[in-house]
Design an enzyme around this catalytic site. Structure first.
Site, PDB file in Angstrom:
ATOM      1  N   HIS A   1       0.841  -1.204   0.000  1.00 21.53           N
ATOM      2  CA  HIS A   1       0.000   0.000   0.000  1.00 21.53           C
ATOM      3  C   HIS A   1       0.875   1.252   0.000  1.00 21.53           C
ATOM      4  CE1 HIS A   1      -3.627  -2.269   0.617  1.00 21.53           C
ATOM      5  NE2 HIS A   1      -3.345  -2.648   1.841  1.00 21.53           N
TER       6      HIS A   1
ATOM      7  N   LYS B   1     -19.029  -6.407   2.310  1.00 19.20           N
ATOM      8  CA  LYS B   1     -20.197  -6.348   1.424  1.00 19.20           C
ATOM      9  C   LYS B   1     -19.823  -6.556  -0.042  1.00 19.20           C
ATOM     10  CE  LYS B   1     -24.004  -3.616   3.238  1.00 19.20           C
ATOM     11  NZ  LYS B   1     -24.694  -2.322   3.106  1.00 19.20           N
TER      12      LYS B   1
HETATM   13  P1  A3P Z   1     -16.144  -3.689   1.496  1.00 15.30           P
HETATM   14  O1  A3P Z   1     -15.618  -3.439   2.870  1.00 15.30           O
HETATM   15  O2  A3P Z   1     -16.786  -2.477   0.900  1.00 15.30           O
HETATM   16  O3  A3P Z   1     -17.018  -4.896   1.427  1.00 15.30           O
HETATM   17  P2  A3P Z   1      -8.815  -4.799   0.225  1.00 15.30           P
HETATM   18  O4  A3P Z   1      -8.670  -6.158  -0.325  1.00 15.30           O
HETATM   19  O5  A3P Z   1      -7.993  -3.779  -0.513  1.00 15.30           O
HETATM   20  O6  A3P Z   1      -8.607  -4.777   1.697  1.00 15.30           O
HETATM   21  O7  A3P Z   1     -10.312  -4.325  -0.057  1.00 15.30           O
HETATM   22  C1  A3P Z   1     -11.373  -4.916   0.642  1.00 15.30           C
HETATM   23  C2  A3P Z   1     -12.675  -4.533  -0.022  1.00 15.30           C
HETATM   24  O8  A3P Z   1     -12.801  -5.268  -1.261  1.00 15.30           O
HETATM   25  C3  A3P Z   1     -13.868  -4.931   0.844  1.00 15.30           C
HETATM   26  O9  A3P Z   1     -14.892  -3.978   0.541  1.00 15.30           O
HETATM   27  C4  A3P Z   1     -14.179  -6.318   0.290  1.00 15.30           C
HETATM   28  O10 A3P Z   1     -15.475  -6.789   0.570  1.00 15.30           O
HETATM   29  C5  A3P Z   1     -13.991  -6.058  -1.204  1.00 15.30           C
HETATM   30  N1  A3P Z   1     -13.772  -7.328  -1.943  1.00 15.30           N
HETATM   31  C6  A3P Z   1     -12.895  -8.306  -1.654  1.00 15.30           C
HETATM   32  N2  A3P Z   1     -13.031  -9.328  -2.534  1.00 15.30           N
HETATM   33  C7  A3P Z   1     -14.019  -8.973  -3.375  1.00 15.30           C
HETATM   34  C8  A3P Z   1     -14.621  -9.626  -4.497  1.00 15.30           C
HETATM   35  N3  A3P Z   1     -14.254 -10.832  -4.903  1.00 15.30           N
HETATM   36  N4  A3P Z   1     -15.636  -8.972  -5.138  1.00 15.30           N
HETATM   37  C9  A3P Z   1     -16.019  -7.739  -4.732  1.00 15.30           C
HETATM   38  N5  A3P Z   1     -15.483  -7.079  -3.680  1.00 15.30           N
HETATM   39  C10 A3P Z   1     -14.495  -7.692  -3.000  1.00 15.30           C
END
Ligand code: A3P
Length: 285
Positions: free
Chosen positions: A94, A246
């Site tokens: 990040h 979500k």
């Molecule tokens: P939300 O908290 O809005 O649900 P990161 O991986 O950078 O930490 O980001 C996490 C975000 O991506 C979370 O968002 C998570 O639910 C969403 N996410 C992870 N996998 C996903 C997928 N396969 N499809 C859609 N959203 C996804």
């Protein structure tokens, strides 16, 4: 301990807060990291869809690529550990473009930068702050909103992060991917990723990957996983179960008040005045 005291316990480097799972020692030694020409970096501001894209990459070529834990997670022994990998490394991070280790830039390693509209990113990060024991406690959305606006959250201001990476958008070794595009037309984004990595998929592989990386499949699999702090791609937590909340576009509407939306939109218009990324994100805010 108050949220403010907990924030002050987090590592700080060049004025920016970092999660408890990183270390000042490692952040101060970033330039001792040795990149390899065939490394791929998966870069994002937290909560932009990093795990999703990582899963896509793993499913494209897990026999040829090895997904590592984040570059900035751990102490300096991390860089030694990374040297032991004999496959082509995919390294999540990040970090801002500015503080990215120099060799990554010199060797022009491939980098995929994932962006998500900042309102959904803020809401997602708010939940992470609330649920994740490795981040400071935060009581209310209103309190978190203020921190996010000021960039007083881990990895700093969303605006600084995105603008710093956006400056490099014309570099051939950098691919900018949007969370919202993955949601809208997954196969199109998948094609962009495979073309960028110089790979090709059959129609049946595309189908398999679409299913394997769907939100419900990833969430179900995470729920069954045994917690393993050594096998994580997140610099903010070791608990993969916290990631899949979500997985939608537009959840911000359930959190931002009309006043918060106005304040945020004004800041967005000012900071992102000349931004192409902003034009792309416009329809989602
Ligand atoms: P939300 O908290 O809005 O649900 P990161 O991986 O950078 O930490 O980001 C996490 C975000 O991506 C979370 O968002 C998570 O639910 C969403 N996410 C992870 N996998 C996903 C997928 N396969 N499809 C859609 N959203 C996804």
């Amino acid at each position: 301990m108050s949220a403010e005291n907990q924030q002050s316990e987090l590592p700080r480097f060049k004025g920016t807060l970092y999660p408890a799972l990183t270390s000042e020692e490692l952040l101060n030694s970033l330039d001792s990291f040795q990149a390899r020409e065939d490394d791929v970096f998966l870069v994002s501001y937290p909560k932009s869809g990093t795990h999703w894209v990582a899963e896509v990459i793993e499913n494209i070529a897990s026999t040829r690529l090895a997904l590592m834990s984040p570059l900035e997670r751990g102490d300096v022994s991390k860089f030694e550990e990374l040297k032991t990998c004999s496959k082509r490394r995919v390294i999540p991070t990040h970090l801002s473009y500015e503080i990215l280790p120099a060799t990554i830039k010199q060797k022009q390693c491939k980098m995929i930068y994932v962006v998500r509209n900042p309102k959904d990113t803020a809401v997602s990060l708010f939940h992470y702050y609330r649920d994740n024991p490795d981040l400071p406690d935060i009581d209310t959305w209103a309190a978190f909103f203020e921190l996010f606006l000021r960039g007083d959250v881990v990895y700093g201001s969303w605006f600084d992060h995105v603008l710093g990476w956006e400056e490099r958008r014309n570099d051939k070794n950098i691919l900018i991917l949007y969370y919202e595009d993955l949601k809208k037309d997954f196969s199109k984004s998948l094609k962009r990723i495979t073309a960028f990595l110089g790979m090709h998929l059959s129609d049946s592989e595309v189908q398999r990957i679409t299913w394997k990386t769907s939100f419900s499949e990833m969430k179900n699999n995470a729920a069954k996983e045994i917690l393993d702090p050594n096998h994580t791609i997140c610099a903010l937590t070791s608990d993969r179960k916290l990631v899949f909340r979500k997985g939608v576009v537009g959840d911000w509407i359930n959190y931002f008040t009309a006043k918060q939306k106005k304040i945020f939109d004004e800041l967005f218009a000012e900071r992102m005045k000349y931004s192409e990324v902003a034009r792309h994100l416009k329809e989602y805010s």
